[in-house]
Motif scaffolding. Structure first.
Motif, PDB file in Angstrom:
ATOM      1  N   CYS A 149      22.507 -20.979  39.983  1.00 45.10           N
ATOM      2  CA  CYS A 149      22.442 -21.616  38.659  1.00 45.10           C
ATOM      3  C   CYS A 149      21.434 -20.915  37.758  1.00 45.10           C
ATOM      4  CB  CYS A 149      22.077 -23.094  38.802  1.00 45.10           C
ATOM      5  SG  CYS A 149      23.394 -24.091  39.510  1.00 45.10           S
ATOM      6  N   LYS A 150      20.330 -20.447  38.342  1.00 45.84           N
ATOM      7  CA  LYS A 150      19.326 -19.732  37.557  1.00 45.84           C
ATOM      8  C   LYS A 150      19.919 -18.453  36.995  1.00 45.84           C
ATOM      9  CE  LYS A 150      15.079 -19.430  36.048  1.00 45.84           C
ATOM     10  NZ  LYS A 150      14.515 -20.428  35.112  1.00 45.84           N
ATOM     11  N   GLN A 174      20.321 -17.482  33.056  1.00 44.79           N
ATOM     12  CA  GLN A 174      19.839 -16.231  32.488  1.00 44.79           C
ATOM     13  C   GLN A 174      20.975 -15.448  31.835  1.00 44.79           C
ATOM     14  OE1 GLN A 174      17.956 -14.572  35.964  1.00 44.79           O
ATOM     15  NE2 GLN A 174      15.967 -15.444  35.458  1.00 44.79           N
ATOM     16  N   ASP A 175      22.178 -15.521  32.425  1.00 46.10           N
ATOM     17  CA  ASP A 175      23.333 -14.869  31.806  1.00 46.10           C
ATOM     18  C   ASP A 175      23.629 -15.468  30.434  1.00 46.10           C
ATOM     19  OD1 ASP A 175      23.712 -13.147  33.887  1.00 46.10           O
ATOM     20  OD2 ASP A 175      25.301 -14.315  34.843  1.00 46.10           O
ATOM     21  N   ILE A 176      23.559 -16.781  30.343  1.00 42.17           N
ATOM     22  CA  ILE A 176      23.807 -17.452  29.069  1.00 42.17           C
ATOM     23  C   ILE A 176      22.756 -17.051  28.044  1.00 42.17           C
ATOM     24  CG2 ILE A 176      23.858 -19.698  27.907  1.00 42.17           C
ATOM     25  CD1 ILE A 176      25.015 -20.853  30.526  1.00 42.17           C
ATOM     26  N   ASP A 177      21.474 -17.073  28.481  1.00 35.91           N
ATOM     27  CA  ASP A 177      20.397 -16.696  27.568  1.00 35.91           C
ATOM     28  C   ASP A 177      20.548 -15.252  27.098  1.00 35.91           C
ATOM     29  OD1 ASP A 177      17.817 -18.598  29.357  1.00 35.91           O
ATOM     30  OD2 ASP A 177      19.308 -19.206  27.875  1.00 35.91           O
ATOM     31  N   THR A 178      20.918 -14.377  28.037  1.00 27.89           N
ATOM     32  CA  THR A 178      21.070 -12.963  27.679  1.00 27.89           C
ATOM     33  C   THR A 178      22.246 -12.761  26.737  1.00 27.89           C
ATOM     34  OG1 THR A 178      20.141 -12.281  29.813  1.00 27.89           O
ATOM     35  CG2 THR A 178      21.407 -10.639  28.599  1.00 27.89           C
ATOM     36  N   ALA A 179      23.352 -13.459  27.000  1.00 26.13           N
ATOM     37  CA  ALA A 179      24.524 -13.330  26.139  1.00 26.13           C
ATOM     38  C   ALA A 179      24.202 -13.748  24.713  1.00 26.13           C
ATOM     39  CB  ALA A 179      25.673 -14.174  26.696  1.00 26.13           C
ATOM     40  N   ILE A 180      23.494 -14.852  24.582  1.00 24.14           N
ATOM     41  CA  ILE A 180      23.100 -15.325  23.250  1.00 24.14           C
ATOM     42  C   ILE A 180      22.200 -14.303  22.569  1.00 24.14           C
ATOM     43  CG2 ILE A 180      21.766 -17.095  22.018  1.00 24.14           C
ATOM     44  CD1 ILE A 180      22.755 -19.089  24.144  1.00 24.14           C
ATOM     45  N   PHE A 232      12.120 -11.561  35.870  1.00 23.33           N
ATOM     46  CA  PHE A 232      11.882 -10.212  35.369  1.00 23.33           C
ATOM     47  C   PHE A 232      13.170  -9.630  34.784  1.00 23.33           C
ATOM     48  CE2 PHE A 232       8.304 -10.499  38.339  1.00 23.33           C
ATOM     49  CZ  PHE A 232       7.286 -10.044  37.518  1.00 23.33           C
ATOM     50  N   ASP A 233      13.005  -8.820  33.758  1.00 20.85           N
ATOM     51  CA  ASP A 233      14.149  -8.115  33.183  1.00 20.85           C
ATOM     52  C   ASP A 233      14.484  -6.860  33.980  1.00 20.85           C
ATOM     53  OD1 ASP A 233      14.583  -9.683  30.657  1.00 20.85           O
ATOM     54  OD2 ASP A 233      12.515  -9.065  30.316  1.00 20.85           O
ATOM     55  N   LEU A 234      13.467  -6.253  34.586  1.00 24.09           N
ATOM     56  CA  LEU A 234      13.657  -4.957  35.247  1.00 24.09           C
ATOM     57  C   LEU A 234      12.506  -4.738  36.221  1.00 24.09           C
ATOM     58  CD1 LEU A 234      14.786  -1.654  33.673  1.00 24.09           C
ATOM     59  CD2 LEU A 234      12.535  -1.682  34.719  1.00 24.09           C
ATOM     60  N   ALA A 235      12.774  -3.988  37.282  1.00 24.66           N
ATOM     61  CA  ALA A 235      11.725  -3.656  38.242  1.00 24.66           C
ATOM     62  C   ALA A 235      11.883  -2.209  38.695  1.00 24.66           C
ATOM     63  CB  ALA A 235      11.767  -4.587  39.456  1.00 24.66           C
ATOM     64  N   ASN A 239      26.017  -7.819  36.725  1.00 25.17           N
ATOM     65  CA  ASN A 239      26.968  -8.797  36.182  1.00 25.17           C
ATOM     66  C   ASN A 239      26.386  -9.522  34.977  1.00 25.17           C
ATOM     67  OD1 ASN A 239      28.803  -8.194  38.246  1.00 25.17           O
ATOM     68  ND2 ASN A 239      27.783  -9.636  39.638  1.00 25.17           N
ATOM     69  N   ARG A 240      25.574  -8.832  34.235  1.00 24.19           N
ATOM     70  CA  ARG A 240      24.978  -9.392  33.032  1.00 24.19           C
ATOM     71  C   ARG A 240      25.119  -8.406  31.876  1.00 24.19           C
ATOM     72  NH1 ARG A 240      18.903 -11.137  34.073  1.00 24.19           N
ATOM     73  NH2 ARG A 240      19.124 -11.543  31.857  1.00 24.19           N
ATOM     74  N   LEU A 241      25.248  -8.966  30.676  1.00 21.94           N
ATOM     75  CA  LEU A 241      25.136  -8.112  29.497  1.00 21.94           C
ATOM     76  C   LEU A 241      23.696  -7.641  29.401  1.00 21.94           C
ATOM     77  CD1 LEU A 241      27.115 -10.382  27.012  1.00 21.94           C
ATOM     78  CD2 LEU A 241      27.929  -8.267  28.061  1.00 21.94           C
ATOM     79  N   ILE A 242      23.511  -6.366  29.188  1.00 27.45           N
ATOM     80  CA  ILE A 242      22.161  -5.821  29.149  1.00 27.45           C
ATOM     81  C   ILE A 242      21.592  -5.976  27.747  1.00 27.45           C
ATOM     82  CG2 ILE A 242      20.737  -3.780  29.512  1.00 27.45           C
ATOM     83  CD1 ILE A 242      22.819  -2.758  31.443  1.00 27.45           C
TER      84      ILE A 242
END
Length: 301
Positions: free
Chosen positions: A69-70, A74-80, A139-142, A275-278
């Motif tokens: 769910c997290k 995050q996918d929803i937040d990133t898409a927006i 985190f966005d990136l590591a 599986n996320r929009l960057i």
């Protein structure tokens, strides 16, 4: 509420660790929160939360549901964010995790230069391996340095880490240069130690085959930076990532030996949730590090 609303409500309860705080944050009553969590548990036929008067804790089923769910949240937040930023320059907070030594020696200066090019991006860099779960920790990136990155993450290789056996010129003048890995048994070796594990078995490639040499010495420490400093101070021989000792070699404080036996097969990767929009802020940082670090000359110079 829809099923998605119930799932996001569950995430908020876990994130705030409180029914009351989740209710306040969402502008609803505590009884409504409790009702929908109960409905969710009934639908899934699984207890998600252990409740006590003082705190909440996730069950095994709850932990599994929260991770998925997290990621959805995050996918929803990133898409927006991606949609809203389509016509704008990259902006916002960029959260990065990296190993301590790599961050200290290479990433900090890179981020300083990056900020000059992208003043609307605020970078938050946290160093250390305790932030191992990229998604749960937000985190966005590591940066990961390992044989293969986590298969659940998207990965882009920056470089291949070399391994170097090194000591100061003064040490080699006094004790001689090892001609083969076996010779290290006759030298004082500086050993990296983690909690419960001593890395006193050094791996080499001899005649195309892996060979483990057990070494010993009078100094052990859980910091590669300390090992490099000890080696430069003539305390003994260390086996370290090449990216850690570039300056010491250039300035003559360290010399390297046994090059032909040292493996060079550990990747340095940028990893980020797949599986996320960057988001634009992540994409421009990936492109920036690729240009800076993927050039072999960076490491050689």
């Amino acid at each position: 509420m829809s099923k998605l609303d119930d799932l996001m409500l569950f995430v908020n309860v876990v994130d705030t660790n409180s029914f009351s705080e989740a209710a306040r944050k969402l502008g609803i009553t505590k009884s409504v929160v409790s009702k929908h969590i109960h409905q969710l548990e009934t639908q899934l036929n699984a207890r998600l939360l252990n409740r006590s008067t003082r705190k909440l804790s996730l069950t095994e089923a709850g932990s599994l549901l929260y991770q998925h769910c997290k990621r959805i949240q995050q996918d929803i937040d990133t898409a927006i964010q991606v949609v809203s930023d389509t016509q704008n320059e990259p902006r916002g907070k960029l959260r990065i995790n990296a190993p301590l030594s790599f961050g200290h020696l290479h990433l900090t200066s890179a981020i300083t230069d990056f900020n000059k090019n992208y003043p609307d991006i605020e970078v938050e860099l946290l160093l250390g391996s305790q932030y191992s779960n990229l998604i749960e920790t937000g985190f966005d990136l590591a940066i990961q340095i390992k044989d293969l990155p986590d298969s659940s993450l998207a990965a882009k290789k920056l470089a291949v880490r070399s391994t170097q056996v090194c000591a100061s010129p003064a040490y080699f003048k006094k004790f001689g240069y090892p001609q083969s890995p076996e010779d290290l048994k006759n030298h004082n070796c500086l050993i990296y130690r983690t909690q419960g594990q001593t890395n006193d078995e050094w791996r080499f490639i001899i005649n195309g085959q892996d060979k483990i040499i057990k070494v010993q010495g009078d100094f052990q420490v859980n910091s590669s930076l300390c090992l490099a400093k000890a080696a430069a101070s003539s305390a003994g021989i260390a086996k370290l990532p090449g990216y850690m000792i570039n300056d010491e070699i250039k300035e003559g404080r360290l010399e390297t030996v046994l090059h032909e036996y040292c493996p060079r097969d550990i990747g340095i990767y940028m990893v980020y949730p797949q599986n996320r929009l960057i988001a634009p802020k992540v994409k421009v940082f990936i492109d920036f590090l690729t240009r800076r670090f993927a050039n072999e000359g960076y490491w050689n110079n």
